[in-house]
Design a protein around this motif. Sequence first.
Motif, PDB file in Angstrom:
ATOM      1  N   ARG A 141       0.859  -1.194   0.000  1.00 57.48           N
ATOM      2  CA  ARG A 141       0.000   0.000   0.000  1.00 57.48           C
ATOM      3  C   ARG A 141       0.893   1.242   0.000  1.00 57.48           C
ATOM      4  O   ARG A 141       2.055   1.156   0.409  1.00 57.48           O
ATOM      5  CB  ARG A 141      -0.857  -0.013   1.254  1.00 57.48           C
ATOM      6  CG  ARG A 141      -1.597  -1.309   1.429  1.00 57.48           C
ATOM      7  CD  ARG A 141      -3.078  -1.110   1.379  1.00 57.48           C
ATOM      8  NE  ARG A 141      -3.690  -2.186   0.609  1.00 57.48           N
ATOM      9  CZ  ARG A 141      -4.704  -2.008  -0.212  1.00 57.48           C
ATOM     10  NH1 ARG A 141      -5.205  -0.817  -0.420  1.00 57.48           N
ATOM     11  NH2 ARG A 141      -5.236  -3.015  -0.850  1.00 57.48           N
ATOM     12  N   PRO A 142       0.398   2.392  -0.416  1.00 61.72           N
ATOM     13  CA  PRO A 142       1.254   3.593  -0.443  1.00 61.72           C
ATOM     14  C   PRO A 142       1.672   4.001   0.960  1.00 61.72           C
ATOM     15  O   PRO A 142       0.911   3.781   1.913  1.00 61.72           O
ATOM     16  CB  PRO A 142       0.332   4.666  -1.048  1.00 61.72           C
ATOM     17  CG  PRO A 142      -1.049   4.176  -0.835  1.00 61.72           C
ATOM     18  CD  PRO A 142      -0.984   2.678  -0.823  1.00 61.72           C
ATOM     19  N   ALA A 143       2.873   4.563   1.073  1.00 62.09           N
ATOM     20  CA  ALA A 143       3.302   5.091   2.382  1.00 62.09           C
ATOM     21  C   ALA A 143       2.373   6.259   2.734  1.00 62.09           C
ATOM     22  O   ALA A 143       2.018   7.058   1.860  1.00 62.09           O
ATOM     23  CB  ALA A 143       4.730   5.589   2.278  1.00 62.09           C
ATOM     24  N   LEU A 144       1.961   6.311   3.989  1.00 62.42           N
ATOM     25  CA  LEU A 144       0.997   7.352   4.353  1.00 62.42           C
ATOM     26  C   LEU A 144       1.703   8.692   4.558  1.00 62.42           C
ATOM     27  O   LEU A 144       2.803   8.741   5.117  1.00 62.42           O
ATOM     28  CB  LEU A 144       0.241   6.955   5.621  1.00 62.42           C
ATOM     29  CG  LEU A 144      -0.662   5.730   5.469  1.00 62.42           C
ATOM     30  CD1 LEU A 144      -1.445   5.491   6.756  1.00 62.42           C
ATOM     31  CD2 LEU A 144      -1.620   5.876   4.296  1.00 62.42           C
ATOM     32  N   PRO A 145       1.073   9.784   4.097  1.00 61.92           N
ATOM     33  CA  PRO A 145       1.712  11.106   4.236  1.00 61.92           C
ATOM     34  C   PRO A 145       1.684  11.601   5.675  1.00 61.92           C
ATOM     35  O   PRO A 145       0.815  11.196   6.450  1.00 61.92           O
ATOM     36  CB  PRO A 145       0.817  11.998   3.370  1.00 61.92           C
ATOM     37  CG  PRO A 145      -0.520  11.330   3.390  1.00 61.92           C
ATOM     38  CD  PRO A 145      -0.254   9.845   3.497  1.00 61.92           C
ATOM     39  N   THR A 146       2.630  12.464   6.010  1.00 65.14           N
ATOM     40  CA  THR A 146       2.562  13.148   7.309  1.00 65.14           C
ATOM     41  C   THR A 146       1.914  14.518   7.055  1.00 65.14           C
ATOM     42  O   THR A 146       1.604  14.859   5.904  1.00 65.14           O
ATOM     43  CB  THR A 146       3.960  13.323   7.905  1.00 65.14           C
ATOM     44  OG1 THR A 146       4.817  13.765   6.864  1.00 65.14           O
ATOM     45  CG2 THR A 146       4.482  12.020   8.478  1.00 65.14           C
ATOM     46  N   ALA A 147       1.762  15.320   8.102  1.00 65.46           N
ATOM     47  CA  ALA A 147       0.961  16.553   7.998  1.00 65.46           C
ATOM     48  C   ALA A 147       1.332  17.449   6.801  1.00 65.46           C
ATOM     49  O   ALA A 147       0.468  17.906   6.071  1.00 65.46           O
ATOM     50  CB  ALA A 147       1.075  17.329   9.296  1.00 65.46           C
ATOM     51  N   GLY A 148       2.620  17.676   6.565  1.00 66.37           N
ATOM     52  CA  GLY A 148       3.037  18.491   5.424  1.00 66.37           C
ATOM     53  C   GLY A 148       2.724  19.980   5.642  1.00 66.37           C
ATOM     54  O   GLY A 148       2.152  20.374   6.656  1.00 66.37           O
ATOM     55  N   ALA A 149       3.117  20.802   4.637  1.00 64.32           N
ATOM     56  CA  ALA A 149       2.931  22.257   4.768  1.00 64.32           C
ATOM     57  C   ALA A 149       1.460  22.629   4.645  1.00 64.32           C
ATOM     58  O   ALA A 149       0.711  21.977   3.914  1.00 64.32           O
ATOM     59  CB  ALA A 149       3.739  22.952   3.679  1.00 64.32           C
ATOM     60  N   GLU A 150       1.078  23.683   5.351  1.00 64.58           N
ATOM     61  CA  GLU A 150      -0.320  24.133   5.294  1.00 64.58           C
ATOM     62  C   GLU A 150      -0.631  24.688   3.907  1.00 64.58           C
ATOM     63  O   GLU A 150       0.200  25.387   3.308  1.00 64.58           O
ATOM     64  CB  GLU A 150      -0.522  25.199   6.371  1.00 64.58           C
ATOM     65  CG  GLU A 150      -1.975  25.550   6.549  1.00 64.58           C
ATOM     66  CD  GLU A 150      -2.180  26.595   7.651  1.00 64.58           C
ATOM     67  OE1 GLU A 150      -1.526  26.494   8.700  1.00 64.58           O
ATOM     68  OE2 GLU A 150      -2.994  27.502   7.418  1.00 64.58           O
TER      69      GLU A 150
END
Length: 570
Positions: free
Chosen positions: A33-42
């Motif tokens: 499955r795809p690696a899950l994203p973290t919060a990242g830039a607003e």
Amino acid sequence: MANVADVSHDTSFKGTGVVGGVRYARAVWITPRPALPTAGAEIPEDGRENEQSRFTVAADTVSSRLLARSESVTGAASEVLKATAGMVDDRGWRRAVAKNIKGGHPAEYATVLATDKFIEMFEKAGGIIAERITDLRDIRDRVIAELRGEPEPGLPAVDGQVILFAEDLSPADTAALDTDLFIGLVTELGGPTSHTAIIARQLNVPCIVAAGAGIKRISSGTKVLIDGSLGTVLVNPDEDMALAQVEESRARAAKIAQWTGPAQTRDGHRVQLLANVQDGATARTASTTVAEGIGLFRTELCFLSSTEEPSVEEQADIYARVLEAFPESKVVVRTLDAGSDKPVPFTSMPEEMNPSLGVRGLRIAFDNEGLLTRQLDAIARAATELGRDDTAPTWVMAPMVATVGEAKWFARLCRERGLIPGAMIEVPAAALMADKIMPHLDFVSIGTNDLTQYAMAADRMAPSLASLTDPWQPAVLRLIKMTCDEGQRQDVPVGICGEAAADPLLAVVLTGLGVNSLSAASTALAGVGAQLAEVDLATCRQAAVAALDAEDALRAREAVRAAIAAGQPG
Ligand code: PEP
Ligand code: MG
């Protein structure tokens, strides 16, 4: 699939077999499955509308792809794909994502956050709802892959027959399976009512679920032999032995397909085959099979997400759905077996150090007799309203009976309501005291799952103890023999309703020990009946003697195979 140390020759794993059949092929792990994203830039305010439409387009694409796929298949597979598409279109879930995007999160992370919220809700609900968590993760991963322009996660492309391994299979993956290539399924997680299991049954692909984290050590390309009846996975087995077992399984499948019942040995000794069910739907399915009635209705499974005790009327309605599936046959209803691995919220049990040795089964009524008597009232009401009588008897049994006093108490409460009382023999104490317990009851049914767990002091949920939690253990068979001997002496019918009843070879032993009925998942019954038709009663008895005399479970199986071979005519 990244693998820890590879496993060696003949290593075995055990899970829950949900579709029978033996298969031998290379293992292949599902595409990660795809690696899950973290919060990242607003996302800046003026970019949020665009972010929202990126999400909408991706979600719509995933949903229409699933719908298109649902049209290319039929039956349960099609329904599952439609239901998954429905989850992508779910307004609550989409609203939750939209709220996160409005708050400045990128679409990918907004999807993760919204899904986590739903997973938490599903986890709280527990039971069958919790099994849908795999579906939620699946739609999340598909939408994230689509947002990133990555290929859809799921089934790998293969160039020959393989056995598919996965942590858990999403319904969409399972429904799209080409069964000419994917000839078996093994999952680390999942349960017998998960979508993987439902679709595997429909596709009739040998399938094992809940095989445990140990299977991660099996790398893609390793040859494995799986037995979907026993739930076993054998790594790098002897090739000749594996091919012989596959051949034997195919020959057996052909015989089973032709077997129609009722069950009897070659020389006409009858054994009743009954179904284990959990609600109206499974009872109706069972009524279309060779099942002659119901041998175990697990009532607690109707209430895994009920926070309030249903009224007598509501319970009676639920029980009636099951009784009416077999209007002219015996139905054995088990009173609530709440506790341990089957928490029923409204029974509000305290946290326990050792739940399987704690307040479970009949014990939940020790301090709350009303819980039991209201259930008995509901069962009696359902049976009366449906006009059931001696030709379609309604038997009621208590789980986890351990003492004579419990049996007496339960029997009195049943008889006061015109119900026929029995007890499960699943605590070793009950087998040892069968001579004193039986005079109070009209029947008993041996729960081999728990009887094995308690006799062997091995947690039935622990995959690493699978060789101990095996009903072929001679110690367990000896407890069954004690119960059967006493049943014959006192003329009290003895049934089996644990998983042991689904094992055709073991059914030969159990018949030899003198059981009157075998109750198992309805899909397993024809296999048992076809096996019994091949042996005579004398062979069953010899097989029983051989199994009781064996040193361990493995030798018991070998001795029984030999006894059956020796008992074949000509
Ligand atoms: C058993 O213990 O064998 C049984 C049939 O009951 P359950 O599996 O529901 O505990
Ligand atoms: Mg039990």
